[in-house]
Each structure stands twice: as C-alpha cells, then as structure tokens.
Write a protein that holds these residues in place. Structure first.
Motif, PDB file in Angstrom:
ATOM      1  N   PHE A 205      32.048  56.585  51.525  1.00 44.08           N
ATOM      2  CA  PHE A 205      32.962  56.259  50.256  1.00 44.08           C
ATOM      3  C   PHE A 205      32.549  55.085  49.745  1.00 44.08           C
ATOM      4  N   VAL A 206      32.472  55.176  48.408  1.00 45.14           N
ATOM      5  CA  VAL A 206      32.303  54.221  47.224  1.00 45.14           C
ATOM      6  C   VAL A 206      33.519  54.189  46.207  1.00 45.14           C
ATOM      7  N   LEU A 207      33.895  52.808  46.183  1.00 48.74           N
ATOM      8  CA  LEU A 207      34.905  52.607  45.126  1.00 48.74           C
ATOM      9  C   LEU A 207      34.798  51.378  44.443  1.00 48.74           C
ATOM     10  N   GLY A 208      34.528  51.055  43.304  1.00 53.11           N
ATOM     11  CA  GLY A 208      34.345  49.977  42.450  1.00 53.11           C
ATOM     12  C   GLY A 208      35.094  49.857  41.103  1.00 53.11           C
ATOM     13  N   VAL A 209      34.825  48.536  40.586  1.00 54.19           N
ATOM     14  CA  VAL A 209      35.308  48.189  39.121  1.00 54.19           C
ATOM     15  C   VAL A 209      34.280  47.499  38.553  1.00 54.19           C
ATOM     16  N   GLU A 210      33.927  47.732  37.414  1.00 55.32           N
ATOM     17  CA  GLU A 210      33.248  46.839  36.471  1.00 55.32           C
ATOM     18  C   GLU A 210      33.754  46.615  35.148  1.00 55.32           C
ATOM     19  N   ALA A 211      33.695  45.346  34.673  1.00 54.19           N
ATOM     20  CA  ALA A 211      34.137  44.918  33.661  1.00 54.19           C
ATOM     21  C   ALA A 211      33.371  43.832  32.601  1.00 54.19           C
ATOM     22  N   ASP A 212      33.740  43.780  31.217  1.00 60.76           N
ATOM     23  CA  ASP A 212      33.098  42.887  30.668  1.00 60.76           C
ATOM     24  C   ASP A 212      34.103  42.031  30.281  1.00 60.76           C
ATOM     25  N   LEU A 213      33.891  40.711  30.981  1.00 60.78           N
ATOM     26  CA  LEU A 213      34.837  39.745  30.812  1.00 60.78           C
ATOM     27  C   LEU A 213      35.081  39.010  29.679  1.00 60.78           C
ATOM     28  N   THR A 214      33.822  38.884  29.219  1.00 59.93           N
ATOM     29  CA  THR A 214      33.792  38.270  27.630  1.00 59.93           C
ATOM     30  C   THR A 214      32.470  38.909  27.083  1.00 59.93           C
ATOM     31  N   ASP A 215      32.233  38.394  25.795  1.00 56.40           N
ATOM     32  CA  ASP A 215      31.105  39.175  25.238  1.00 56.40           C
ATOM     33  C   ASP A 215      29.805  38.630  25.878  1.00 56.40           C
TER      34      ASP A 215
ATOM     35  N   MET B  86      28.629  54.093  67.410  1.00 55.22           N
ATOM     36  CA  MET B  86      28.338  53.412  66.129  1.00 55.22           C
ATOM     37  C   MET B  86      29.671  53.349  65.699  1.00 55.22           C
ATOM     38  N   PRO B  87      30.246  52.045  65.501  1.00 56.01           N
ATOM     39  CA  PRO B  87      31.594  51.856  64.694  1.00 56.01           C
ATOM     40  C   PRO B  87      31.109  52.121  63.262  1.00 56.01           C
ATOM     41  N   ASP B  88      32.618  52.340  62.583  1.00 51.99           N
ATOM     42  CA  ASP B  88      32.837  52.797  61.143  1.00 51.99           C
ATOM     43  C   ASP B  88      32.495  51.197  60.574  1.00 51.99           C
ATOM     44  N   TYR B  89      32.447  50.922  59.290  1.00 57.93           N
ATOM     45  CA  TYR B  89      32.371  49.696  58.755  1.00 57.93           C
ATOM     46  C   TYR B  89      32.631  49.795  57.291  1.00 57.93           C
ATOM     47  N   THR B  90      33.100  48.543  56.666  1.00 57.88           N
ATOM     48  CA  THR B  90      33.404  48.569  55.380  1.00 57.88           C
ATOM     49  C   THR B  90      32.593  47.289  54.832  1.00 57.88           C
ATOM     50  N   VAL B  91      31.914  47.463  53.867  1.00 60.24           N
ATOM     51  CA  VAL B  91      31.094  46.200  53.109  1.00 60.24           C
ATOM     52  C   VAL B  91      31.565  46.269  51.572  1.00 60.24           C
ATOM     53  N   VAL B  92      31.821  45.008  51.169  1.00 55.36           N
ATOM     54  CA  VAL B  92      32.238  44.839  49.845  1.00 55.36           C
ATOM     55  C   VAL B  92      31.236  43.667  49.330  1.00 55.36           C
ATOM     56  N   ASN B  93      30.649  44.114  48.100  1.00 55.93           N
ATOM     57  CA  ASN B  93      29.660  43.511  47.140  1.00 55.93           C
ATOM     58  C   ASN B  93      29.963  43.032  45.806  1.00 55.93           C
ATOM     59  N   ALA B  94      29.554  41.925  45.264  1.00 57.84           N
ATOM     60  CA  ALA B  94      29.926  41.512  44.028  1.00 57.84           C
ATOM     61  C   ALA B  94      28.766  40.907  43.230  1.00 57.84           C
ATOM     62  N   SER B  95      28.910  41.094  42.030  1.00 57.51           N
ATOM     63  CA  SER B  95      27.985  40.420  41.157  1.00 57.51           C
ATOM     64  C   SER B  95      28.208  40.176  39.718  1.00 57.51           C
ATOM     65  N   MET B  96      27.716  39.243  39.145  1.00 56.39           N
ATOM     66  CA  MET B  96      28.123  38.823  37.869  1.00 56.39           C
ATOM     67  C   MET B  96      26.895  38.172  36.911  1.00 56.39           C
ATOM     68  N   SER B  97      26.943  38.427  35.782  1.00 53.65           N
ATOM     69  CA  SER B  97      25.841  38.224  34.753  1.00 53.65           C
ATOM     70  C   SER B  97      26.204  37.380  33.701  1.00 53.65           C
ATOM     71  N   TYR B  98      25.418  36.684  33.029  1.00 59.52           N
ATOM     72  CA  TYR B  98      25.775  35.600  31.917  1.00 59.52           C
ATOM     73  C   TYR B  98      24.645  35.872  30.909  1.00 59.52           C
ATOM     74  N   ASP B  99      24.810  35.957  29.609  1.00 61.41           N
ATOM     75  CA  ASP B  99      23.937  36.297  28.643  1.00 61.41           C
ATOM     76  C   ASP B  99      23.746  34.713  27.852  1.00 61.41           C
TER      77      ASP B  99
END
Length: 590
Positions: A505-515, A537-550
C-alpha cells in the motif's frame, strides 16, 4: 526504499493518455500507450531525477505490482518482482541491450548498483511476454533508456550530492544534436561507506561500502535520407562490500564489471522498413570468499526486423540468433537460440485496437517452443479505457542451474507459463484518475532451490491479484495519490512464495509550496510476507520525503529524506536496510 517518486511516476502515467506518448516495450514496434492492450508503466525523466533514492530499483518499487528485496545497501544484490515473480522471470534491457547475467545462479539482472544517473525513462511491461522477448519474459520486461539529445545544439548537465553514510556522488553529461545526427554521454561516480549489509541489530556493526563508475554513450547518424546508423554503449565498474550468510565479513569484497554494446542500421524501404542489429553484453564478477570465485556471463545477439503496413494492419516480422555463455571458475556452458517472430496490430475501429504476436524459439538444449500473445484495447468513452491480454511464456533453466557440479541439476526442464489480465482506467471531470487491473499467471514445473540444489516443483504454481491506483487534486497546488496491490503467489504445493507481500500500500501527497519550492511525503506499508529462511517476516511501514528548490531556470537544489521515522525492517531475512538518512544535492542543465 524510494517511495516519494510515486506522485511523479503517476504523473508520467497520466501523460501516457495524451496523443503522441509512445511505448517501445509493449510491441515489436512503437505504439501510442493509450492504444496498447497490455499494462505498461512509464517512468519519465522528471520522476527519475526527483526520486528519493539514488537506486533505480527503489524508484520502480513505488509502482503498482512491483516489490523489492535486497541484501543490503548500494551495490548489493537487489531483485525486483513483478506481480510476485522474481528477477529470473524479468529480462532487463538498457538501450535495447539484454543486460541479464547468464552467469548468475538464475539468469537475471541485479539492480543493486544501477543508479538514476543518466537514466532518461523506464518502461515496465507486465505479464508473460515471451512472444515479444523470448525466454525468461514470464513476469514481464523492464526497458531502460538513457538520456538523449532532445534539442538542437550542445547541452551540458551536472549534479553533485552528499549525505548520510559518507555518501558522495557526481554526474556529468553532454548531449549534442544536429540535422545529421546526435550524441549523448553520461559519466557518473558514487562512493559511500554504507551500512551493514547483514542486519546490524543481529550483531553486525561493520559498514559495507560501495564505489562505482558508470558510463553511458549513445549516438545516431543519418547516412542518407533513408539510412540511419546508430550505437549504444553502457559500462559499469564497481567494488562492493558484501556480507555472505548474513554475517559480517571484512574480506567479502565483490569486484564487478558490466559491459553492453549495440550497433544498428535502420533502412526505410519502399514498402518495408528494415532494422539490422548486433548486441553484446558481458558481466564479470570476482567474489574471493564465495563457494565460487570467478563468474563470467556473455551474450551475443544478431537480429533482423521488418515493418510494413497492409490496410489497417501494421505488420512486424523478423528473426534473431542468440548465444549465451557462462563460466564459473572451471565450469562452463553455452546456449544457442534461433528465433522467428511476427506481430500484427489491427485498428478494428476508431476506438478499438487489437494485436496478435507469435514467436518460435529453437533452443539448443530444450528444442522448439512457440509462444503467443493476444491483446485488445477498447476506448469505451473519451474518459474510460478497457484493456485485456492473454499470453504464454517459457523459461529455460539457467546454465548455472543445469551445470553447476554442486547445485546444478541436468534433468531440469523448461518452465512454461500462461497469463491473463484485464484492466480499466477512468478519468473524472476534475482530472482525477483511477485504474484497476486484475491479473493471473500460472507456471508449470517451477524451478526452486531446495534440498541443497535446484529442483523442479511438479505441477502448476500461480500468482494472482489486483492492482489499484489513483490520483486526485486536493487544491490548486496539492495532489493526493495512492496505490494498493494484492498478490497471492503460491507454488504447486500451496506454499506462499517468499519475499512476496500479499499487501503493498502506498499513500502520499505532493504540493507546490511556492513558485520555486515543492515537496512530497509518501508512506509505504508492506504486509503478509511468507517466512523467509524459516523466520517470519514482520510487516513494516516506511515514510520518505523530498523537497526541491529552483535557484534559477537552469539550477535546482534538493534534499531527500529516507526512512523518516527510522523504521527497523528487512526486505530479505537477515539483511539490513537504511536507518533514517538525509542527502543534499544540486543539479543543473545548460
């Protein structure tokens, strides 16, 4: 895992509905993705560049129906499964070159050392595809294209990155294009101290590092108005610290080189267009502390393909000759395969496309085998598309499985498969998208490692399940996306195949915070895996994040956050995964 790439991957798939988007994997000739009857996932350059991991395998792990298991960090063995079927059923092509290793235990490609540097696009074709690609293509096919020149003139690209585990990476690329031809070159280097390949919590504190250099070079030249000549070259030189048998080993360093080369000529004829090609790949590995030390796998392929049109039918036909060789220390063996193939693509109406492919392979050890595939695409409305396909496949036992003096079994027979899938895609008025695909594959005479060697599992093994994915706008600059894959994978005795999650299962959100500033947050939950090595083998949940700036139109800074919650988990029993990690980088093109 690099989970934060899914939103951009999903966007690339959205674009696949636009007129003019082409897939090169789904058929013998390029075709618009909106007209294919098989499921093909397209990962574009933006998704690859913005991946939260430097490894291609982590990027692909975010796709529906794809799961990953690895033996540690960068450079170690890493296997992708498509709908529960492991890498031995999934040929991998780089710029049209089959890069699977004939000297591996089960002919397959290890993704552990393949980084995103220089990769332009990736297509993942699912289901039994032997009618298009021959042996091994039971689970699907992964087709990787490196960066190409897209604009006239000469352009440069570079990136530098540093972060956790004393990781440093740099990439330089140049492309040039004129009326007569084009060239593209990428050189990349990565060095990391890494983390323990064997699970650290099991008392394995030694860090396992990796150093690798990758080179890609492609070119094409229009010799005349009707003749185009081209070539592709890829090369990897790597040094990887390994932990065999899931314990620290200070001397377990694997040295490897991987070379692929292809030349081709495309000739426009009066009624038939012709393509002639010659491809070669070679993988060499040295593992001083293993049961065997030296591994060499080579493949040479000569091919011809003709393409013509008869009314509403596009026809492709051709032949190829392939020779595979392996050497493990003093043991060696050779396969030779002669193939003929054909495919017809028929536009039955403005909204209905059909395709039928047939292939016959004459194998030097296992004789003749004929495979086929039938696919249909019905664009019910402008917003709804129905896809369906059925196909057959086969996999010849690898040279290692047959000839190794300890683990090999000369009585092994080929595996044979049948697969079917049906899927629907629908767009809503607000540009939201939902997709669903039901899939089923069965394999006769599955080959597994048991009882100290490779043996056949009599009967029929099956993988079946459901893929769901979707995307919806929460606002003008924010999107919610997700996917869920259910996979029921069992061998002929009813045992669940190891390392295959029932629920992904994958769930996420993406946003343009500014221009100039954008970000994304992605959660991946994996559950229902079978015991691996006799251990649950146990179940697991991993959370990742990223940001970029022009910083400007040509320069961008970025940060990647892997395993944000510092989850302790394993994708393969006894082998470690990354703790919380952070990486900073800058990339530019001009």
């Amino acid at each position: 895992m690099a989970l934060a790439t899914l939103p951009r991957v999903a966007l690339a798939q959205d674009d696949a509905f636009d007129l003019g988007t082409i897939t090169v994997s789904a058929s013998q000739t390029p075709v618009e993705t909106k007209r294919t009857g098989t499921v093909v996932e397209v990962v574009g350059q933006e998704a690859i560049e913005n991946s939260t991991s430097i490894r291609v395998s982590d990027t692909l792990d975010t796709l529906p129906g794809i799961s990953l298991s690895g033996n540690g960090g960068l450079g170690t063995s890493s296997v992708l499964r498509i709908r529960g079927l492991s890498g031995k059923y999934v040929p991998v092509y780089i710029d049209g070159i089959d890069m699977t290793d004939p000297a591996s235990t089960q002919t397959q490609y290890s993704f552990g050392a393949l980084t995103t540097a220089g990769i332009g696009s990736i297509e993942v074709l699912k289901g039994s595809q032997s009618a298009i690609y021959g042996s091994e293509a039971i689970g699907g096919v992964i087709n990787i294209s490196t960066l190409r020149a897209t604009e006239m003139g000469t352009h440069y690209r570079y990136s530098v990155e540093a972060g956790s585990y004393d990781t440093y990476a740099a990439t330089f690329g140049v492309t040039t294009k004129s009326e007569q031809g084009e060239l593209a070159f990428t050189l990349a280097h990565v060095d990391t101290n890494g983390f323990s390949a064997a699970e650290e919590d099991a008392g394995n504190p030694e860090a396992d590092g990796y150093t690798g250099i990758t080179l890609f070079l492609t070119g094409a030249y229009h010799a005349t108005e009707t003749v185009k000549l081209g070539f592709a070259l890829n090369y990897l030189d790597s040094e990887t610290d390994q932990d065999g048998f899931r314990v620290d080993n200070l001397t377990a360093v694997e040295l490897a080189t991987r070379l692929g080369a292809r030349v081709f000529a495309e000739i426009e004829g009066g009624t038939v267009d012709h393509t002639l090609s010659l491809a070669y790949s070679k993988t060499e590995r040295e593992y001083p502390v293993g049961f065997n030390r030296y591994f060499t796998g080579e493949r040479t392929e000569v091919g011809y393909k003709g393409v013509t049109q008869v009314g509403a039918v596009d026809l492709a036909f051709g032949a190829s000759y392939t020779e595979e060789e392996f050497a493990v220390d003093t043991i060696n063996g050779t396969y030779r395969t002669t193939s003929i193939f054909g495919e017809a693509q028929y536009a039955a109406s403005e909204n209905v496309d059909l395709s039928f492919a047939l292939r016959h392979d004459d194998h030097s050890t296992f004789g003749g085998f004929t495979t086929g595939r039938l696919a249909a695409n019905w664009r019910i409305t402008g917003d709804t598309t129905l896809r369906a396909s059925i196909g057959t496949g086969f996999r010849a036992p690898s040279l290692y499985e047959l000839f190794h003096p300890v683990y090999g079994n000369p009585t092994l027979e080929q595996e044979e498969s049948r697969s079917a899938e049906i899927g629907v895609e629908h767009r809503f008025a607000n540009d939201a998208l939902v997709k669903a695909t039901v899939f089923y594959t069965e394999i006769d005479n599955l080959i597994e490692f048991s009882g100290g060697g490779y043996n056949q599992v009599p009967g029929t093994s099956t993988t079946e399940g459901l893929e769901l994915s979707g995307r919806v706008a929460l606002g003008a600059t924010t999107d919610l996306f997700g996917s869920y894959t259910y996979t029921d994978a069992k061998d002929a005795t009813g045992n669940q195949l190891i390392r295959v999650p029932k629920h992904d299962f994958v769930l996420g959100v993406e946003a343009d915070l500014t221009d100039k500033l954008s970000g994304q947050l992605v959660l991946n939950h994996v559950a229902g895996r079978a015991d691996d090595g006799g251990t649950a083998m146990p179940d697991y949940t991993v959370v990742n994040a990223s940001m970029s700036y022009d910083f400007s139109e040509t320069t961008q800074g970025y940060v990647r956050l892997e395993n944000l919650t510092n989850e302790e988990y394993q994708t393969s029993f006894g082998y470690g995964t990354s703790d919380r990690a952070i990486y900073f980088g800058v990339r530019a093109s001009f």
